[in-house]
Write a protein that holds these residues in place. Structure first.
Motif, PDB file in Angstrom:
ATOM      1  N   LYS A 132      51.239  45.907  42.315  1.00  0.00           N
ATOM      2  CA  LYS A 132      50.808  46.654  43.466  1.00  0.00           C
ATOM      3  C   LYS A 132      49.423  47.456  42.886  1.00  0.00           C
ATOM      4  CE  LYS A 132      52.486  49.533  45.852  1.00  0.00           C
ATOM      5  NZ  LYS A 132      53.192  50.156  46.603  1.00  0.00           N
ATOM      6  N   ARG A 133      50.283  49.039  41.818  1.00  0.00           N
ATOM      7  CA  ARG A 133      49.625  49.627  41.316  1.00  0.00           C
ATOM      8  C   ARG A 133      48.073  49.028  40.512  1.00  0.00           C
ATOM      9  NH1 ARG A 133      54.476  52.034  39.133  1.00  0.00           N
ATOM     10  NH2 ARG A 133      55.597  53.724  40.770  1.00  0.00           N
ATOM     11  N   GLN A 134      48.071  48.241  39.828  1.00  0.00           N
ATOM     12  CA  GLN A 134      47.259  47.996  39.024  1.00  0.00           C
ATOM     13  C   GLN A 134      46.057  47.098  39.632  1.00  0.00           C
ATOM     14  OE1 GLN A 134      49.181  44.972  36.178  1.00  0.00           O
ATOM     15  NE2 GLN A 134      49.787  46.418  34.839  1.00  0.00           N
ATOM     16  N   LEU A 135      46.705  46.854  40.832  1.00  0.00           N
ATOM     17  CA  LEU A 135      45.451  46.154  42.326  1.00  0.00           C
ATOM     18  C   LEU A 135      45.103  47.177  42.270  1.00  0.00           C
ATOM     19  CD1 LEU A 135      44.585  43.349  43.121  1.00  0.00           C
ATOM     20  CD2 LEU A 135      46.362  43.280  44.859  1.00  0.00           C
ATOM     21  N   GLN A 136      45.810  47.724  43.357  1.00  0.00           N
ATOM     22  CA  GLN A 136      44.836  49.138  43.977  1.00  0.00           C
ATOM     23  C   GLN A 136      44.412  50.119  43.178  1.00  0.00           C
ATOM     24  OE1 GLN A 136      49.010  50.942  44.907  1.00  0.00           O
ATOM     25  NE2 GLN A 136      48.500  50.688  47.147  1.00  0.00           N
ATOM     26  N   GLN A 137      44.312  50.286  41.240  1.00  0.00           N
ATOM     27  CA  GLN A 137      43.039  50.549  40.436  1.00  0.00           C
ATOM     28  C   GLN A 137      41.921  49.847  40.724  1.00  0.00           C
ATOM     29  OE1 GLN A 137      43.681  53.574  39.531  1.00  0.00           O
ATOM     30  NE2 GLN A 137      45.421  54.311  39.845  1.00  0.00           N
ATOM     31  N   LYS A 138      42.460  48.862  40.517  1.00  0.00           N
ATOM     32  CA  LYS A 138      40.872  47.834  40.684  1.00  0.00           C
ATOM     33  C   LYS A 138      40.414  47.931  42.058  1.00  0.00           C
ATOM     34  CE  LYS A 138      43.260  44.356  37.189  1.00  0.00           C
ATOM     35  NZ  LYS A 138      43.466  43.061  37.435  1.00  0.00           N
ATOM     36  N   LEU A 139      40.960  47.988  42.995  1.00  0.00           N
ATOM     37  CA  LEU A 139      40.169  48.201  44.370  1.00  0.00           C
ATOM     38  C   LEU A 139      39.315  49.514  44.422  1.00  0.00           C
ATOM     39  CD1 LEU A 139      39.378  46.288  46.415  1.00  0.00           C
ATOM     40  CD2 LEU A 139      41.991  47.830  47.345  1.00  0.00           C
ATOM     41  N   LYS A 140      40.251  50.360  43.152  1.00  0.00           N
ATOM     42  CA  LYS A 140      39.530  52.205  43.866  1.00  0.00           C
ATOM     43  C   LYS A 140      38.499  51.887  42.717  1.00  0.00           C
ATOM     44  CE  LYS A 140      41.294  56.721  43.135  1.00  0.00           C
ATOM     45  NZ  LYS A 140      42.185  57.287  42.440  1.00  0.00           N
ATOM     46  N   HIS A 141      38.709  51.116  41.645  1.00  0.00           N
ATOM     47  CA  HIS A 141      37.316  50.979  40.390  1.00  0.00           C
ATOM     48  C   HIS A 141      36.604  50.584  41.515  1.00  0.00           C
ATOM     49  CE1 HIS A 141      35.218  51.437  36.754  1.00  0.00           C
ATOM     50  NE2 HIS A 141      35.256  49.626  37.196  1.00  0.00           N
ATOM     51  N   ARG A 142      36.326  49.439  41.543  1.00  0.00           N
ATOM     52  CA  ARG A 142      35.260  48.550  42.626  1.00  0.00           C
ATOM     53  C   ARG A 142      34.599  49.214  43.528  1.00  0.00           C
ATOM     54  NH1 ARG A 142      31.596  44.841  41.895  1.00  0.00           N
ATOM     55  NH2 ARG A 142      30.797  42.973  43.828  1.00  0.00           N
ATOM     56  N   ASN A 143      35.223  50.147  44.585  1.00  0.00           N
ATOM     57  CA  ASN A 143      34.800  50.452  45.509  1.00  0.00           C
ATOM     58  C   ASN A 143      33.653  51.828  45.171  1.00  0.00           C
ATOM     59  OD1 ASN A 143      35.553  49.587  47.587  1.00  0.00           O
ATOM     60  ND2 ASN A 143      37.747  50.647  47.908  1.00  0.00           N
ATOM     61  N   LYS A 144      34.042  52.760  43.416  1.00  0.00           N
ATOM     62  CA  LYS A 144      33.313  53.418  42.998  1.00  0.00           C
ATOM     63  C   LYS A 144      32.008  52.613  42.258  1.00  0.00           C
ATOM     64  CE  LYS A 144      36.931  56.338  41.396  1.00  0.00           C
ATOM     65  NZ  LYS A 144      36.983  57.346  39.852  1.00  0.00           N
ATOM     66  N   GLN A 145      32.091  51.276  41.792  1.00  0.00           N
ATOM     67  CA  GLN A 145      31.226  50.888  41.392  1.00  0.00           C
ATOM     68  C   GLN A 145      30.072  50.808  42.369  1.00  0.00           C
ATOM     69  OE1 GLN A 145      33.078  46.799  39.549  1.00  0.00           O
ATOM     70  NE2 GLN A 145      32.199  47.810  37.046  1.00  0.00           N
ATOM     71  N   LEU A 146      30.925  50.048  43.696  1.00  0.00           N
ATOM     72  CA  LEU A 146      29.433  50.110  45.237  1.00  0.00           C
ATOM     73  C   LEU A 146      28.918  50.506  45.271  1.00  0.00           C
ATOM     74  CD1 LEU A 146      31.616  47.232  46.962  1.00  0.00           C
ATOM     75  CD2 LEU A 146      30.322  46.776  45.650  1.00  0.00           C
ATOM     76  N   LYS A 147      29.354  52.226  45.129  1.00  0.00           N
ATOM     77  CA  LYS A 147      29.302  53.246  45.746  1.00  0.00           C
ATOM     78  C   LYS A 147      27.713  53.992  44.826  1.00  0.00           C
ATOM     79  CE  LYS A 147      32.924  55.235  48.760  1.00  0.00           C
ATOM     80  NZ  LYS A 147      33.646  56.623  48.176  1.00  0.00           N
ATOM     81  N   ALA A 148      28.327  53.894  43.637  1.00  0.00           N
ATOM     82  CA  ALA A 148      27.431  53.780  42.318  1.00  0.00           C
ATOM     83  C   ALA A 148      25.906  53.031  42.433  1.00  0.00           C
ATOM     84  CB  ALA A 148      27.900  53.854  41.174  1.00  0.00           C
ATOM     85  N   ILE A 149      26.307  51.803  42.844  1.00  0.00           N
ATOM     86  CA  ILE A 149      24.987  50.883  42.964  1.00  0.00           C
ATOM     87  C   ILE A 149      24.382  51.178  44.099  1.00  0.00           C
ATOM     88  CG2 ILE A 149      24.422  47.612  43.836  1.00  0.00           C
ATOM     89  CD1 ILE A 149      26.903  47.665  42.013  1.00  0.00           C
ATOM     90  N   ALA A 150      24.862  51.781  45.307  1.00  0.00           N
ATOM     91  CA  ALA A 150      24.236  52.012  46.956  1.00  0.00           C
ATOM     92  C   ALA A 150      23.811  53.413  46.549  1.00  0.00           C
ATOM     93  CB  ALA A 150      25.489  52.346  47.995  1.00  0.00           C
ATOM     94  N   LYS A 151      23.897  54.413  45.583  1.00  0.00           N
ATOM     95  CA  LYS A 151      22.997  55.223  45.630  1.00  0.00           C
ATOM     96  C   LYS A 151      22.236  55.181  44.627  1.00  0.00           C
ATOM     97  CE  LYS A 151      26.393  58.998  45.315  1.00  0.00           C
ATOM     98  NZ  LYS A 151      27.522  59.834  44.997  1.00  0.00           N
ATOM     99  N   GLN A 152      22.300  53.666  43.461  1.00  0.00           N
ATOM    100  CA  GLN A 152      21.588  53.466  42.957  1.00  0.00           C
ATOM    101  C   GLN A 152      20.107  53.084  44.085  1.00  0.00           C
ATOM    102  OE1 GLN A 152      22.642  51.193  39.812  1.00  0.00           O
ATOM    103  NE2 GLN A 152      23.175  52.600  38.109  1.00  0.00           N
ATOM    104  N   GLN A 153      20.129  51.878  44.654  1.00  0.00           N
ATOM    105  CA  GLN A 153      19.652  51.580  45.536  1.00  0.00           C
ATOM    106  C   GLN A 153      18.756  52.077  46.339  1.00  0.00           C
ATOM    107  OE1 GLN A 153      22.126  47.996  47.655  1.00  0.00           O
ATOM    108  NE2 GLN A 153      21.276  47.138  45.816  1.00  0.00           N
ATOM    109  N   GLU A 154      19.895  53.074  47.221  1.00  0.00           N
ATOM    110  CA  GLU A 154      19.430  54.702  47.603  1.00  0.00           C
ATOM    111  C   GLU A 154      17.971  55.354  47.300  1.00  0.00           C
ATOM    112  OE1 GLU A 154      21.864  57.179  48.910  1.00  0.00           O
ATOM    113  OE2 GLU A 154      22.554  55.394  50.546  1.00  0.00           O
TER     114      GLU A 154
END
Length: 88
Positions: A63-85
């Motif tokens: 569960k902890r590993q999955l939560q960490q992966k999800l947190k990392h994925r959310n950060k990636q998506l935010k970074a991509i969104a900023k780049q597109q902006e």
């Protein structure tokens, strides 16, 4: 099987059956299902064997590993969104 576990399993299966599966949604339902299974196991802690405790430990780590992966994925998506902006 308790109602909350059955419902978490139902939600996870629904996400897996979608035509266009979203990693984040599948991960969230998997986390919820794992959380429910851990909670059920903790209720029976007094009657657990050594093997049950090992399983509980593995589920918690998963569960902890999955939560960490999800947190990392959310950060990636935010970074991509900023780049597109910036580009648009």
């Amino acid at each position: 099987m308790e109602a909350s576990i059955a419902y978490a399993l139902f939600l996870h299966r629904q996400e897996l059956q979608r035509r266009q599966m979203l990693y984040i949604q599948v991960s969230k339902t998997k986390i919820q299902l794992t959380k429910e299974l851990i909670a059920e196991q903790k209720q029976r802690l007094a009657t657990c064997s050594a093997e049950d405790l090992q399983i509980l430990t593995r589920e918690t780590q998963f569960k902890r590993q999955l939560q960490q992966k999800l947190k990392h994925r959310n950060k990636q998506l935010k970074a991509i969104a900023k780049q597109q902006e910036r580009r648009g």
